[in-house]
Write a protein that holds these residues in place. Structure first.
Motif, PDB file in Angstrom:
ATOM      1  N   SER A 197      -4.124  47.029 -28.803  1.00 47.75           N
ATOM      2  CA  SER A 197      -4.179  47.311 -30.232  1.00 47.75           C
ATOM      3  C   SER A 197      -5.632  47.222 -30.660  1.00 47.75           C
ATOM      4  O   SER A 197      -6.338  46.284 -30.285  1.00 47.75           O
ATOM      5  CB  SER A 197      -3.328  46.314 -31.019  1.00 47.75           C
ATOM      6  OG  SER A 197      -1.953  46.458 -30.702  1.00 47.75           O
ATOM      7  N   ILE A 198      -6.068  48.203 -31.432  1.00 43.99           N
ATOM      8  CA  ILE A 198      -7.463  48.268 -31.861  1.00 43.99           C
ATOM      9  C   ILE A 198      -7.501  48.045 -33.368  1.00 43.99           C
ATOM     10  O   ILE A 198      -6.925  48.810 -34.140  1.00 43.99           O
ATOM     11  CB  ILE A 198      -8.092  49.616 -31.488  1.00 43.99           C
ATOM     12  CG1 ILE A 198      -8.038  49.799 -29.965  1.00 43.99           C
ATOM     13  CG2 ILE A 198      -9.531  49.703 -31.995  1.00 43.99           C
ATOM     14  CD1 ILE A 198      -8.286  51.203 -29.501  1.00 43.99           C
ATOM     15  N   TYR A 199      -8.159  46.981 -33.772  1.00 49.54           N
ATOM     16  CA  TYR A 199      -8.290  46.641 -35.182  1.00 49.54           C
ATOM     17  C   TYR A 199      -9.658  47.116 -35.659  1.00 49.54           C
ATOM     18  O   TYR A 199     -10.680  46.808 -35.026  1.00 49.54           O
ATOM     19  CB  TYR A 199      -8.117  45.139 -35.376  1.00 49.54           C
ATOM     20  CG  TYR A 199      -6.774  44.634 -34.900  1.00 49.54           C
ATOM     21  CD1 TYR A 199      -5.668  44.626 -35.751  1.00 49.54           C
ATOM     22  CD2 TYR A 199      -6.591  44.196 -33.589  1.00 49.54           C
ATOM     23  CE1 TYR A 199      -4.430  44.185 -35.313  1.00 49.54           C
ATOM     24  CE2 TYR A 199      -5.344  43.762 -33.143  1.00 49.54           C
ATOM     25  CZ  TYR A 199      -4.269  43.752 -34.004  1.00 49.54           C
ATOM     26  OH  TYR A 199      -3.038  43.322 -33.559  1.00 49.54           O
ATOM     27  N   TYR A 200      -9.672  47.850 -36.771  1.00 47.32           N
ATOM     28  CA  TYR A 200     -10.939  48.459 -37.173  1.00 47.32           C
ATOM     29  C   TYR A 200     -11.062  48.547 -38.691  1.00 47.32           C
ATOM     30  O   TYR A 200     -10.065  48.519 -39.426  1.00 47.32           O
ATOM     31  CB  TYR A 200     -11.076  49.861 -36.569  1.00 47.32           C
ATOM     32  CG  TYR A 200     -10.119  50.889 -37.141  1.00 47.32           C
ATOM     33  CD1 TYR A 200     -10.496  51.707 -38.208  1.00 47.32           C
ATOM     34  CD2 TYR A 200      -8.821  51.040 -36.632  1.00 47.32           C
ATOM     35  CE1 TYR A 200      -9.632  52.642 -38.741  1.00 47.32           C
ATOM     36  CE2 TYR A 200      -7.944  51.971 -37.162  1.00 47.32           C
ATOM     37  CZ  TYR A 200      -8.360  52.777 -38.210  1.00 47.32           C
ATOM     38  OH  TYR A 200      -7.498  53.702 -38.754  1.00 47.32           O
ATOM     39  N   THR A 201     -12.289  48.648 -39.130  1.00 49.22           N
ATOM     40  CA  THR A 201     -12.592  48.994 -40.516  1.00 49.22           C
ATOM     41  C   THR A 201     -13.560  50.176 -40.486  1.00 49.22           C
ATOM     42  O   THR A 201     -14.247  50.408 -39.483  1.00 49.22           O
ATOM     43  CB  THR A 201     -13.250  47.829 -41.279  1.00 49.22           C
ATOM     44  OG1 THR A 201     -14.502  47.488 -40.648  1.00 49.22           O
ATOM     45  CG2 THR A 201     -12.353  46.605 -41.288  1.00 49.22           C
ATOM     46  N   ILE A 202     -13.651  50.919 -41.575  1.00 51.18           N
ATOM     47  CA  ILE A 202     -14.570  52.060 -41.630  1.00 51.18           C
ATOM     48  C   ILE A 202     -15.689  51.821 -42.645  1.00 51.18           C
ATOM     49  O   ILE A 202     -16.435  52.735 -42.974  1.00 51.18           O
ATOM     50  CB  ILE A 202     -13.816  53.360 -41.968  1.00 51.18           C
ATOM     51  CG1 ILE A 202     -13.088  53.249 -43.302  1.00 51.18           C
ATOM     52  CG2 ILE A 202     -12.856  53.708 -40.846  1.00 51.18           C
ATOM     53  CD1 ILE A 202     -12.436  54.556 -43.750  1.00 51.18           C
ATOM     54  N   ASP A 203     -15.789  50.565 -43.113  1.00 55.23           N
ATOM     55  CA  ASP A 203     -16.886  50.216 -44.021  1.00 55.23           C
ATOM     56  C   ASP A 203     -17.809  49.173 -43.398  1.00 55.23           C
ATOM     57  O   ASP A 203     -18.673  48.606 -44.074  1.00 55.23           O
ATOM     58  CB  ASP A 203     -16.344  49.703 -45.350  1.00 55.23           C
ATOM     59  CG  ASP A 203     -15.414  48.498 -45.193  1.00 55.23           C
ATOM     60  OD1 ASP A 203     -15.297  47.986 -44.059  1.00 55.23           O
ATOM     61  OD2 ASP A 203     -14.808  48.083 -46.202  1.00 55.23           O
ATOM     62  N   GLY A 204     -17.624  48.896 -42.111  1.00 53.42           N
ATOM     63  CA  GLY A 204     -18.505  47.969 -41.404  1.00 53.42           C
ATOM     64  C   GLY A 204     -18.157  46.511 -41.563  1.00 53.42           C
ATOM     65  O   GLY A 204     -18.815  45.655 -40.972  1.00 53.42           O
ATOM     66  N   THR A 205     -17.132  46.188 -42.362  1.00 53.98           N
ATOM     67  CA  THR A 205     -16.766  44.777 -42.542  1.00 53.98           C
ATOM     68  C   THR A 205     -16.035  44.252 -41.310  1.00 53.98           C
ATOM     69  O   THR A 205     -15.524  45.022 -40.493  1.00 53.98           O
ATOM     70  CB  THR A 205     -15.882  44.601 -43.786  1.00 53.98           C
ATOM     71  OG1 THR A 205     -14.748  45.475 -43.692  1.00 53.98           O
ATOM     72  CG2 THR A 205     -16.666  44.945 -45.053  1.00 53.98           C
TER      73      THR A 205
END
Length: 266
Positions: A197-205
Motif C-alpha cells: 500500500s502506498i500512502y501519498y500526498t500531492i502537496d508535499g506534506t
C-alpha cells in the motif's frame, strides 16, 4: 402411455460437516454444523442421544474440552440421518503460540494444550516429527509451515494440524515513472518490488500525519498502481510504501513538474 404417473423418491439423508474453532487457553470451543442441504439438526451435549424434543441447531454451539456432541438431521423430505457422535474435544487439543500469520520480527513458538500431553512437531519439508521440549525459534525471513500433533498416555492422538508463518522485515521499495496525461495532467505509475500500500500526498506534506493523505496500491493484492495529478506550482508528491508485514519504507518527495529528487522529509 395415457394414465401413467411418473414420480421420484428422494430417500438420501442429509450429511453434516463439523467445524471447530478453538481458544485452548480459555478452554472455549465453538462448534459449527454445516448441512449439505436444508435440514433441521437436533443435538445434545453429553452422553444422551438426541430426539426431536432436543434443541435444534441454529447458531454455533459453545463447548468445553472433554465434552462430546451427539446429533442427527432431518431434511425437508423427512429423511432422517443416523445419530452421529463428535468426540474430538475428548482428545488432546494443542494450539501454537503465537498462531500462524505474518510477522516482521523473529518469533519463538510454544504450545498450549487442553490436557497434559506430549507434543510432536516438524517444519516442512522435514519428514520426521520431533518431541517438543523448548521454544521453536524462527529467526530468518521466509515462509515456514509448522505441522504438529499431541499424544496422551492412553494412546489418544490429535490429528496432525498445520500453521503457516511468514517472516518479513525487509522494507518495500517503489519505483515511479511519470508520463504526460490528458489535458494539463501527468500520470504517475507506482511499481513496488512486492505487494504494498502506498500512502501519498500531492502537496508535499508528510503522509504519515497529513489530512490529505491518499492511498494507492494494495498490500494484500497489488504491487502496482497509477494516479493522475493536474499541473500546479504547489504539486509535490510525498509517499512511502507499507507491505503486508507492516514494514514501512522511508518517505520520498518529488517535484512532479520539475522531476528531481528532494531529500526525504522527517
Amino acid at each position: 402411455k395415457e394414465g401413467r404417473l411418473d414420480f421420484s423418491l428422494y430417500i438420501s439423508p442429509p450429511k453434516i460437516r463439523i467445524r471447530i474453532s478453538e481458544n485452548v487457553k480459555e478452554n472455549e470451543y465453538s462448534v459449527t454444523m454445516l448441512p449439505n442441504e436444508p435440514a433441521k439438526i437436533y443435538y445434545e451435549i453429553g452422553s444422551e442421544n438426541p430426539t426431536i424434543s432436543s434443541p435444534i441447531y441454529r447458531n454455533a454451539i459453545s463447548m468445553k474440552a472433554g465434552q462430546s456432541l451427539r446429533y442427527f438431521a432431518i431434511n425437508n423430505a423427512g429423511n432422517k440421518s443416523k445419530i452421529f457422535i463428535m468426540e474430538e474435544l475428548k482428545k488432546p487439543i494443542v494450539s501454537p503460540l503465537p498462531k500462524g500469520g505474518v510477522y516482521n520480527h523473529s518469533i519463538k513458538i510454544g504450545f498450549i494444550t487442553s490436557i497434559d500431553t506430549d507434543i510432536y512437531w516438524r517444519i516442512l519439508p522435514d519428514s520426521i516429527f520431533t518431541i517438543f521440549t523448548d521454544s521453536i525459534v524462527l529467526s530468518q525471513e521466509g515462509t515456514f509451515v509448522l505441522e504438529y500433533y499431541s499424544g496422551s498416555l492412553d494412546g489418544k492422538n490429535s490429528p496432525i494440524r498445520r500453521a503457516q508463518y511468514l517472516l518479513d522485515w525487509t522494507t518495500p521499495e517503489v519505483k515511479i515513472s511519470i508520463r504526460r496525461g490528458k489535458h494539463d495532467s501527468v500520470s504517475i505509475f507506482f511499481d513496488a518490488n512486492e505487494n504494498a500500500s502506498i500512502y501519498y500526498t500531492i502537496d508535499g506534506t508528510n503522509p504519515h500525519y497529513s489530512r490529505s493523505t491518499q492511498t494507492a496500491g494494495n498490500k494484500f493484492t497489488s504491487s502496482k498502481d497509477r494516479i493522475s495529478i493536474f499541473r500546479s506550482r504547489e504539486a509535490r508528491l510525498a509517499f512511502f510504501a507499507e507491505d503486508i508485514a507492516g514494514n514501512q519504507g522511508t518517505i520520498s518527495v518529488l517535484d512532479i513538474f520539475k522531476p528531481r529528487a528532494i531529500p526525504s522529509i522527517p
